[in-house]
Write a protein that holds these residues in place. Structure first.
Motif, PDB file in Angstrom:
ATOM      1  N   SER A  61       0.832  -1.209   0.000  1.00 30.71           N
ATOM      2  CA  SER A  61       0.000   0.000   0.000  1.00 30.71           C
ATOM      3  C   SER A  61       0.867   1.260   0.000  1.00 30.71           C
ATOM      4  O   SER A  61       0.521   2.263  -0.645  1.00 30.71           O
ATOM      5  N   GLU A  62       2.001   1.216   0.715  1.00 29.31           N
ATOM      6  CA  GLU A  62       2.914   2.367   0.716  1.00 29.31           C
ATOM      7  C   GLU A  62       3.522   2.580  -0.664  1.00 29.31           C
ATOM      8  O   GLU A  62       3.660   3.719  -1.128  1.00 29.31           O
ATOM      9  N   VAL A  63       3.912   1.481  -1.336  1.00 33.09           N
ATOM     10  CA  VAL A  63       4.445   1.588  -2.698  1.00 33.09           C
ATOM     11  C   VAL A  63       3.390   2.206  -3.611  1.00 33.09           C
ATOM     12  O   VAL A  63       3.689   3.113  -4.411  1.00 33.09           O
ATOM     13  N   ARG A  64       2.146   1.755  -3.488  1.00 29.07           N
ATOM     14  CA  ARG A  64       1.060   2.261  -4.331  1.00 29.07           C
ATOM     15  C   ARG A  64       0.867   3.760  -4.129  1.00 29.07           C
ATOM     16  O   ARG A  64       0.745   4.521  -5.103  1.00 29.07           O
ATOM     17  N   ASN A  65       0.862   4.213  -2.873  1.00 28.71           N
ATOM     18  CA  ASN A  65       0.669   5.638  -2.590  1.00 28.71           C
ATOM     19  C   ASN A  65       1.828   6.475  -3.115  1.00 28.71           C
ATOM     20  O   ASN A  65       1.622   7.589  -3.611  1.00 28.71           O
ATOM     21  N   ILE A  66       3.058   5.949  -2.986  1.00 25.83           N
ATOM     22  CA  ILE A  66       4.233   6.690  -3.459  1.00 25.83           C
ATOM     23  C   ILE A  66       4.175   6.865  -4.970  1.00 25.83           C
ATOM     24  O   ILE A  66       4.442   7.947  -5.505  1.00 25.83           O
ATOM     25  N   ILE A  67       3.799   5.807  -5.701  1.00 25.01           N
ATOM     26  CA  ILE A  67       3.712   5.874  -7.160  1.00 25.01           C
ATOM     27  C   ILE A  67       2.610   6.847  -7.583  1.00 25.01           C
ATOM     28  O   ILE A  67       2.794   7.668  -8.487  1.00 25.01           O
ATOM     29  N   ILE A  68       1.453   6.770  -6.924  1.00 21.03           N
ATOM     30  CA  ILE A  68       0.341   7.669  -7.270  1.00 21.03           C
ATOM     31  C   ILE A  68       0.748   9.127  -7.043  1.00 21.03           C
ATOM     32  O   ILE A  68       0.496  10.000  -7.888  1.00 21.03           O
ATOM     33  N   ASN A  69       1.387   9.405  -5.894  1.00 18.77           N
ATOM     34  CA  ASN A  69       1.825  10.781  -5.607  1.00 18.77           C
ATOM     35  C   ASN A  69       2.879  11.242  -6.600  1.00 18.77           C
ATOM     36  O   ASN A  69       2.883  12.411  -7.011  1.00 18.77           O
ATOM     37  N   TYR A  70       3.790  10.340  -6.989  1.00 14.33           N
ATOM     38  CA  TYR A  70       4.834  10.704  -7.955  1.00 14.33           C
ATOM     39  C   TYR A  70       4.203  11.094  -9.290  1.00 14.33           C
ATOM     40  O   TYR A  70       4.570  12.103  -9.901  1.00 14.33           O
ATOM     41  N   VAL A  71       3.237  10.297  -9.747  1.00 14.36           N
ATOM     42  CA  VAL A  71       2.580  10.579 -11.029  1.00 14.36           C
ATOM     43  C   VAL A  71       1.835  11.907 -10.970  1.00 14.36           C
ATOM     44  O   VAL A  71       1.921  12.726 -11.902  1.00 14.36           O
ATOM     45  N   LYS A  72       1.124  12.159  -9.875  1.00 13.32           N
ATOM     46  CA  LYS A  72       0.351  13.399  -9.765  1.00 13.32           C
ATOM     47  C   LYS A  72       1.253  14.615  -9.622  1.00 13.32           C
ATOM     48  O   LYS A  72       1.005  15.656 -10.228  1.00 13.32           O
ATOM     49  N   ASN A  73       2.321  14.494  -8.793  1.00 18.93           N
ATOM     50  CA  ASN A  73       3.227  15.633  -8.590  1.00 18.93           C
ATOM     51  C   ASN A  73       3.951  16.023  -9.869  1.00 18.93           C
ATOM     52  O   ASN A  73       4.273  17.197 -10.080  1.00 18.93           O
ATOM     53  N   ASN A  74       4.234  15.026 -10.713  1.00 14.33           N
ATOM     54  CA  ASN A  74       4.939  15.307 -11.969  1.00 14.33           C
ATOM     55  C   ASN A  74       3.989  15.454 -13.156  1.00 14.33           C
ATOM     56  O   ASN A  74       4.445  15.529 -14.308  1.00 14.33           O
ATOM     57  N   GLU A  75       2.664  15.506 -12.867  1.00 14.16           N
ATOM     58  CA  GLU A  75       1.635  15.737 -13.877  1.00 14.16           C
ATOM     59  C   GLU A  75       1.772  14.762 -15.053  1.00 14.16           C
ATOM     60  O   GLU A  75       1.844  15.156 -16.226  1.00 14.16           O
ATOM     61  N   LEU A  76       1.819  13.465 -14.738  1.00 12.63           N
ATOM     62  CA  LEU A  76       2.021  12.444 -15.763  1.00 12.63           C
ATOM     63  C   LEU A  76       0.727  11.756 -16.176  1.00 12.63           C
ATOM     64  O   LEU A  76       0.749  10.873 -17.032  1.00 12.63           O
TER      65      LEU A  76
END
Length: 581
Positions: A406-421
């Motif tokens: 779940s932590e990996v999932r949240n980190i990936i989701i935040n990375y995608v959103k922060n970098n507008e991907l």
């Protein structure tokens, strides 16, 4: 609203009709919002005009800390030390060594009972948790292992939805005359301060201060001031327990007395409980099933109160004296391989009065039967590898960091959103930038793939992280091991004269003693069962039993031991039931 009131009345029968009306009024505003936990679980939250009062997970209602501050006796309560709050608010569960044992005893609860967690000296709950074992099981386990699965705490995100108020100061209920006397003594020494008042020493609230949000510093400071009372209470408990012993024995320290008790129970167990046929014997089984039963009435073995601090260090000391030989079969799993019963110390040991050496072996057998096996809690984890560091360093993680799925999932989701991907035309697709390309794509794919679906992105990420797993055995601290856990492997082989044998490997990884499993199987199916070395290994053993016994194994492992089916391999090899032609 009427249905909610009925559900609350059914979930919390202690509430009176007046309290229920006050809790869920007819005309005041009541809002319902839906949030998601870190694990991705949908949580329904019921809020009044200011604070969340209830939350619902999978149709089960739970009170928030705001509700428990108004009705502190709504749930059975267990106390812990103030510094433990930092761990609970950080997402940890409450382990039994951190639970304070009151003089009046624990409230009687069953496994799965909803409970409140309070801090010593204040009756206001700071957490809502579910008991992972009954009260009797907690005491039988020697107050070791996980006692409560924590759902919600003061200072967590759910608490932040409210007015972020501090827990009130509620004086503990004094039920024992001895407690009343100690309370009066404290009042005399502290002058006009009440029993539940707190120290103003800034050094005492360093733990909770680190936890709190900036605007809640004063709140957290108040919670951290109980620690002097904790120390005083701990000293009082230790003095009460050791006074009687110090009169009868010499002026030995509590640590020296615990060392002596461990030595006594160790030699008693070797002399009267353990047989050569029991070897190899898991060290955890030796401690739990043999040494604990040799402890005199009124005393309790606690390795942390001894000079050894860990049971493995105690056994290493005995191994240096050449009393026994211990080997680590896998990380965190040790077994006693050999015992020198001719050793002078074992021969010279005299069984204390009150114990019968003749009936000791028989008692050991009955205890083994009565002992309940608890399946370990296994959690898959992931380690950040060197190749994946660029993707995780933005969230503050480095090589070797251990994360849950779940932590990996949240980190990936935040990375995608922060970098507008996120693809603007199709929200189900993620644009692959340079870092995602290097971390997740093979060389042959780098020129072909420009977008990935969310599911594909997450599965690729998990597949490129280092697999780990955490195993928590009953009454022990969690152990993190590399790789995926090997399943219990069941195979059926054919021997000469068309005879079949069933072999079971990897039982030790799940806290099962191969010798005990062989003995139980032998009695159930009335067939010969032996322990043999696993081919190609030095210290691993397997159970071998005559005939195809997969049906009996499946029933024992799945129903009696309650091991998940995904950790058992080979159940499909059971003989097909039907009429023989």
């Amino acid at each position: 609203r009427r249905k909610l009131r009925a559900d609350v009345a059914a979930a919390f029968p202690n509430l009176s009709a007046e309290q229920l009306t006050e809790f869920i009024p007819n005309k005041e505003e009541l809002n319902v919002i839906k949030i998601y936990s870190h694990k991705g679980e949908a949580v329904t939250v019921y809020m009044n005009s200011r604070n969340p009062i209830l939350f619902e997970i999978e149709k089960a209602l739970y009170p928030t800390v705001y509700t428990l501050w108004l009705y502190p006796d709504l749930l059975p309560a267990f106390s812990t030390w103030p510094p433990v709050l930092q761990k609970l608010a950080g997402g940890a569960d409450l382990m039994l060594p951190g639970v304070v044992v009151p003089s009046s005893g624990f409230p009687q609860v069953e496994r799965g009972t909803l409970c409140a967690v309070t801090l010593l000296g204040n009756r206001a709950p700071v957490a809502v948790a579910v008991a992972t074992m009954a009260t009797a099981e907690m005491l039988a386990a020697g107050m070791k292992g996980k006692g409560f699965a924590v759902l919600h705490t003061y200072l967590d995100h759910l608490w932040e939805y409210g007015d972020k108020s501090c827990p009130p100061t509620l004086a503990p209920l004094v039920t024992d005359s001895a407690e009343k006397e100690s309370a009066e003594d404290e009042e005399e020494t502290e002058g006009s301060k009440p029993v539940s008042s707190f120290s103003t020493d800034p050094l005492q609230h360093v733990y909770i201060g680190d936890l709190s949000l900036q605007e809640q510093d004063t709140c957290a400071t108040a919670m951290g001031k109980v620690e002097p009372n904790e120390n005083r209470a701990a000293e009082t408990a230790e003095n009460a327990n050791t006074e009687v012993q110090q009169e009868a024995e010499d002026s030995r320290t509590p640590q020296e007395q615990m060392d002596a008790l461990f030595n006594q129970c160790f030699f008693h167990a070797l002399k009267c409980k353990v047989k050569k046929s029991d070897l190899p014997l898991l060290t955890s089984t030796f401690l739990r099933s043999h040494m604990f039963s040799c402890c005199p009435a009124g005393q309790q073995l606690d390795i942390k109160k001894s000079s050894y601090k860990k049971f493995s260090k105690f056994l290493q000391c005995m191994q240096q004296q050449k009393i026994l030989q211990v080997k680590e079969l896998s990380k965190g799993v040790e077994s006693i391989m050999e015992v020198d019963w001719k050793h002078p110390d074992i021969r010279a040991f005299v069984v204390p009065e009150g114990f019968s050496s003749a009936s000791a072996a028989q008692d050991s057998k009955s205890e083994d039967r009565e002992h309940t096996y608890h399946a370990p809690e296994i959690i898959p984890l992931y380690g950040v590898s060197a190749k994946m560091v660029p993707l995780f360093q933005e969230s503050g993680h480095k090589k070797g960091s251990i994360l849950s799925s779940s932590e990996v999932r949240n980190i990936i989701i935040n990375y995608v959103k922060n970098n507008e991907l996120v693809d603007e035309t199709n929200k189900n697709l993620v644009k692959v930038n340079a870092i995602l390309c290097d971390c997740l794509l093979d060389k042959s794919e780098q020129d072909e793939i420009s977008h990935l679906k969310w599911d594909d992105l997450l599965s690729r990420c998990l597949g490129r992280l280092q697999p780990l797993h955490q195993v928590t055995f009953f009454g022990q601290e969690p152990v993190v091991r590399k790789g995926n856990i090997e399943p219990i492997d069941i195979t059926v082989a054919q021997r000469s004269s068309n005879k079949k044998v069933t072999m079971i490997k990897n039982l030790e990884l799940y806290g099962l003693d191969p010798q005990c499993v062989a003995n139980v199987l032998q009695q159930k199916v009335q067939a010969s069962a032996t322990i043999t070395p696993v081919p190609g290994t030095k210290d691993r053993v397997q159970v071998q039993i005559q005939g195809n016994q997969v049906h009996h194994l499946a029933k024992m492992l799945l129903e009696e031991y309650q091991l998940p089916r995904k950790y058992i391999q080979g159940l499909e090899k059971a003989p097909k039931l039907g009429r023989k032609k």
